[in-house]
Design an enzyme around this catalytic site. Structure first.
Site, PDB file in Angstrom:
ATOM      1  CG  HIS A 235      29.483  46.792  33.592  1.00 34.56           C
ATOM      2  ND1 HIS A 235      30.581  47.444  34.992  1.00 34.56           N
ATOM      3  CD2 HIS A 235      30.153  45.277  33.833  1.00 34.56           C
ATOM      4  CE1 HIS A 235      31.175  46.605  35.797  1.00 34.56           C
ATOM      5  NE2 HIS A 235      31.204  45.345  35.201  1.00 34.56           N
TER       6      HIS A 235
ATOM      7  CG  HIS B 133      34.289  45.966  31.759  1.00 33.57           C
ATOM      8  ND1 HIS B 133      32.479  45.430  31.514  1.00 33.57           N
ATOM      9  CD2 HIS B 133      34.900  44.591  32.160  1.00 33.57           C
ATOM     10  CE1 HIS B 133      32.814  44.541  32.271  1.00 33.57           C
ATOM     11  NE2 HIS B 133      33.975  43.964  32.610  1.00 33.57           N
TER      12      HIS B 133
ATOM     13  CB  CYS C 208      32.973  30.128  40.132  1.00 30.00           C
ATOM     14  SG  CYS C 208      31.861  31.450  39.778  1.00 30.00           S
TER      15      CYS C 208
ATOM     16  CB  CYS D 164      35.731  33.555  39.400  1.00 30.46           C
ATOM     17  SG  CYS D 164      35.025  34.036  40.454  1.00 30.46           S
TER      18      CYS D 164
ATOM     19  CB  CYS E  42      30.774  32.358  43.945  1.00 31.25           C
ATOM     20  SG  CYS E  42      32.084  33.672  43.661  1.00 31.25           S
TER      21      CYS E  42
ATOM     22  CG  HIS F 166      29.852  36.160  39.563  1.00 29.58           C
ATOM     23  ND1 HIS F 166      31.675  35.381  40.043  1.00 29.58           N
ATOM     24  CD2 HIS F 166      30.011  36.350  38.821  1.00 29.58           C
ATOM     25  CE1 HIS F 166      31.761  35.961  38.723  1.00 29.58           C
ATOM     26  NE2 HIS F 166      30.967  36.723  38.565  1.00 29.58           N
TER      27      HIS F 166
ATOM     28  CE  LYS G  59      33.620  43.525  40.318  1.00 29.98           C
ATOM     29  NZ  LYS G  59      33.692  41.964  39.845  1.00 29.98           N
TER      30      LYS G  59
ATOM     31  CE  LYS H 269      24.149  42.109  31.497  1.00 26.94           C
ATOM     32  NZ  LYS H 269      23.904  43.180  30.968  1.00 26.94           N
TER      33      LYS H 269
HETATM   34  N1  MSP Z   1      38.653  37.887  32.035  1.00 24.37           N
HETATM   35  C1  MSP Z   1      39.288  37.887  32.993  1.00 24.37           C
HETATM   36  C2  MSP Z   1      40.592  39.060  33.571  1.00 24.37           C
HETATM   37  C3  MSP Z   1      41.813  38.429  32.743  1.00 24.37           C
HETATM   38  S1  MSP Z   1      42.934  38.949  32.784  1.00 24.37           S
HETATM   39  C4  MSP Z   1      44.214  37.888  32.622  1.00 24.37           C
HETATM   40  C5  MSP Z   1      38.345  39.141  33.693  1.00 24.37           C
HETATM   41  N2  MSP Z   1      37.095  39.600  33.060  1.00 24.37           N
HETATM   42  S2  MSP Z   1      36.679  40.822  33.454  1.00 24.37           S
HETATM   43  O1  MSP Z   1      35.442  41.182  32.822  1.00 24.37           O
HETATM   44  O2  MSP Z   1      35.057  40.231  34.655  1.00 24.37           O
HETATM   45  O3  MSP Z   1      36.852  41.722  34.070  1.00 24.37           O
HETATM   46  C6  MSP Z   1      37.289  42.306  35.428  1.00 24.37           C
HETATM   47  C7  MSP Z   1      37.746  43.522  35.371  1.00 24.37           C
HETATM   48  O4  MSP Z   1      37.186  44.706  34.925  1.00 24.37           O
HETATM   49  C8  MSP Z   1      38.582  43.946  36.902  1.00 24.37           C
HETATM   50  O5  MSP Z   1      39.576  43.418  37.728  1.00 24.37           O
HETATM   51  C9  MSP Z   1      38.617  45.568  36.462  1.00 24.37           C
HETATM   52  O6  MSP Z   1      39.895  45.768  35.850  1.00 24.37           O
HETATM   53  C10 MSP Z   1      37.090  46.100  35.982  1.00 24.37           C
HETATM   54  N3  MSP Z   1      36.481  45.982  36.997  1.00 24.37           N
HETATM   55  C11 MSP Z   1      34.605  44.965  36.460  1.00 24.37           C
HETATM   56  N4  MSP Z   1      33.709  45.474  37.697  1.00 24.37           N
HETATM   57  C12 MSP Z   1      34.653  46.388  38.227  1.00 24.37           C
HETATM   58  C13 MSP Z   1      33.503  47.541  39.480  1.00 24.37           C
HETATM   59  N5  MSP Z   1      32.440  46.844  39.672  1.00 24.37           N
HETATM   60  N6  MSP Z   1      34.638  48.086  39.674  1.00 24.37           N
HETATM   61  C14 MSP Z   1      35.553  48.926  39.490  1.00 24.37           C
HETATM   62  N7  MSP Z   1      36.158  47.643  38.741  1.00 24.37           N
HETATM   63  C15 MSP Z   1      35.647  46.013  37.529  1.00 24.37           C
HETATM   64  O7  MSP Z   1      37.936  38.904  35.326  1.00 24.37           O
END
Ligand code: MSP
Length: 513
Positions: free
Chosen positions: A20, A23, A128, A131, A146, A149, A298, A301
């Site tokens: 989304h 990312h 969690c 997470c 959590c 989430h 935030k 998903k």
């Molecule tokens: N897989 C772990 C990260 C491992 S790194 C060694 C993870 N994945 S995640 O799919 O949940 O991605 C989290 C990251 O996605 C956040 O740290 C950020 O970089 C980005 N974001 C996801 N949603 C976001 C927002 N709503 N706003 C800003 N960044 C976002 O955690």
């Protein structure tokens, strides 16, 4: 690491769902930094990828009635496809299911054990599964939920191998004292440091209850806890990203890890500790940005409030999205995004301030001078406005201050627009006696347009490339093209000689979304 090497990473994203806009945000920011450093002449490596093991993926696969590997394969392809759509120039895309990664994780973590940082024990506490995080009492909210989430946590009790994080507390504190810029912004650094100072407990390094993960070589009933497998991606990728080459010599330690604040504890506490325990050099900096919020929450998903980056780009193009996210949301802080704000910025800044300035200047040069740029002395007042702009922007980007860097550029764009209004070149054109003034005004403007466009290139590579082509640069500009260097983005350094007409760069939207 050689002096001019620059290695930037994004988190590797979970493949439990499709990508989304959240990312896309981090990937865009990392790409802006990577492109800017290429323009500076640095040797750049930019890594992104997917995190495929552990409970978040295993649970999502179970819910979808497929195997974790099937789900991983399907969604990894979607993340991989997103990067080029964003116009992101990552040098490699790592998947933690890559066999090379798996082997390298086993090697490093065996070293951690051999160094005396692993011990068998029993974990008991809150967990969690979304997470993949063991939460302390301070990290949970009412109803044992959590805070990220908003789901109820599981009470876990299992025999695990532990990583002896507690042994590294002193060294972590020293790291923060000796390298005050290890974590930025400052507020995030303080958060990480106070987490460390509040006392570190040992953490689970393996899980006995899961099978979707990297097998523990000394006890095959266990797999490594997904976070340790995932964090190591930043290091393992360099061992196999370019077949036959070991990039660690040039690029390790990483220059910058970009993350959002949801994963601060892992990157700012666990990760340096793990590297210490493995006798490996630590990354230079971690930049922690905020959340993109949609309707106040935030974007995520699990909360169901996400924007699909593919759709946004379909409608407005990748440049506009890249610009908007880093302009409207101050990089480092939380910020709301909305279609209405997007369209406002698009029209007022990309279409009017920048696009119009470029089109008008080019059109006047074509009408009054057949497209030939007068090679005359530029207005000293404009010289002064642009004094050291390239080095200022560069040092801001060097500290991941991407929003202030854009503002520096925008101040000059506004200044150039005011210069058009103040000098009214269309009036000068009517008076043959003022031909020299017109020459100076047109040359002053087009050189300003060139400089801001070179500096804006990392944010809007597609349109900046088209515009620079109209000013004489080659077509399909690469970041390393001589016409894009940051040194050359000094005002007066490379005044264009000839300009060609160009379609509107950011046409106004016909219909509001
Ligand atoms: N897989 C772990 C990260 C491992 S790194 C060694 C993870 N994945 S995640 O799919 O949940 O991605 C989290 C990251 O996605 C956040 O740290 C950020 O970089 C980005 N974001 C996801 N949603 C976001 C927002 N709503 N706003 C800003 N960044 C976002 O955690």
């Amino acid at each position: 690491m050689a002096q001019n090497s620059f290695y930037v990473t994004t988190p590797i994203y979970y493949v439990n769902a499709a990508p989304h806009l959240g990312h896309a945000y981090t990937t865009i920011a990392a790409d802006v930094m990577a492109r800017h450093h290429r323009q500076k002449g640095d040797d750049v490596f930019f890594l992104t990828g997917t995190d495929e093991h552990g409970e978040p993926v295993a649970l999502a696969a179970e819910a979808a009635g497929v195997t974790p590997r099937e789900l991983a394969d399907k969604n990894a392809e979607r993340f991989k496809a997103l990067a080029p759509v964003l116009n992101a120039t990552n040098d490699f895309f790592i998947r933690t299911s890559d066999p090379e990664h798996v082997r390298a994780v086993q090697e490093v973590l065996t070293k951690v054990k051999d160094n005396g940082y692993v011990e068998l024990g029993v974990y008991e506490g809150w967990y969690c599964p979304r997470c993949a995080d063991f939460k302390s009492e301070q990290e949970i909210i009412e109803g044992n939920k959590c805070p990220i989430h908003l789901i109820e946590l599981d009470w876990e009790q299992e025999e695990n191998y532990f990583f002896k994080l507690s042994k590294l507390q002193g060294r972590l504190e020293e790291l923060y004292e000796n390298h005050p810029d290890f974590v930025a912004p400052q507020s995030r650094r303080n958060e990480a440091l106070s987490f460390i100072k509040s006392g570190l407990n040992d953490v689970s390094l393996t899980r006995g209850k899961l099978s979707w993960g990297v097998p523990v070589p000394w006890d095959e009933k266990h797999v490594f806890y997904v976070w340790f497998d995932a964090l190591l991606n930043y290091y393992t990728a360099l061992t196999y990203a370019r077949p036959g080459e070991d990039l660690r010599g040039e690029f390790w330690p990483a220059s910058y890890h970009l993350i959002a604040k949801d994963i601060l504890k892992f990157h700012c506490v666990f990760w340096p500790a793990l590297l210490m325990a493995a006798d490996l050099p630590l990354p230079r900096r971690v930049f922690v940005h905020g959340y993109l919020l949609l309707e106040g929450h935030k974007m995520s998903k699990s909360l169901g409030n996400v924007l699909d980056p593919f759709e946004v780009i379909d409608k407005y193009g990748s440049d506009a999205l890249r610009f908007y996210l880093l302009r409207d949301v101050s990089f480092g802080q939380d910020g709301s995004v909305s279609t209405a704000d997007f369209e406002k910025r698009y029209d007022s800044e990309l279409a009017n301030d920048f696009g119009n300035l470029a089109s008008r200047t080019i059109k006047m040069l074509i009408r009054y001078r057949d497209g030939a740029v007068p090679q005359v002395e530029l207005d000293p007042a404009m010289h002064a406005e642009f004094e050291e702009l390239n080095t200022k922007v560069s040092s801001l980007i060097g500290r991941a201050e991407l929003t202030p860097a854009l503002e520096e550029i925008w101040v000059r764009i506004r200044r150039l627009n005011a210069y058009v209004g103040d000098n009214e070149p269309w009036k000068l054109a009517k008076d043959p006696e003022r031909a020299a003034d017109l020459d100076r005004v047109l040359a002053t403007l087009i050189e300003g347009v060139r400089v801001v466009t070179v500096l804006l290139h990392p944010w809007i590579p597609d349109r900046a490339g088209r515009l620079l082509h109209a000013l004489g640069a080659p077509e399909d500009l690469h970041d390393t093209d001589p016409s894009l260097t940051i040194a050359g983005a000094q005002y007066g350094a490379r005044v264009p000689r000839q300009v060609a007409d160009i379609e509107p760069l950011f046409p106004k939207q016909q219909q509001p979304a």
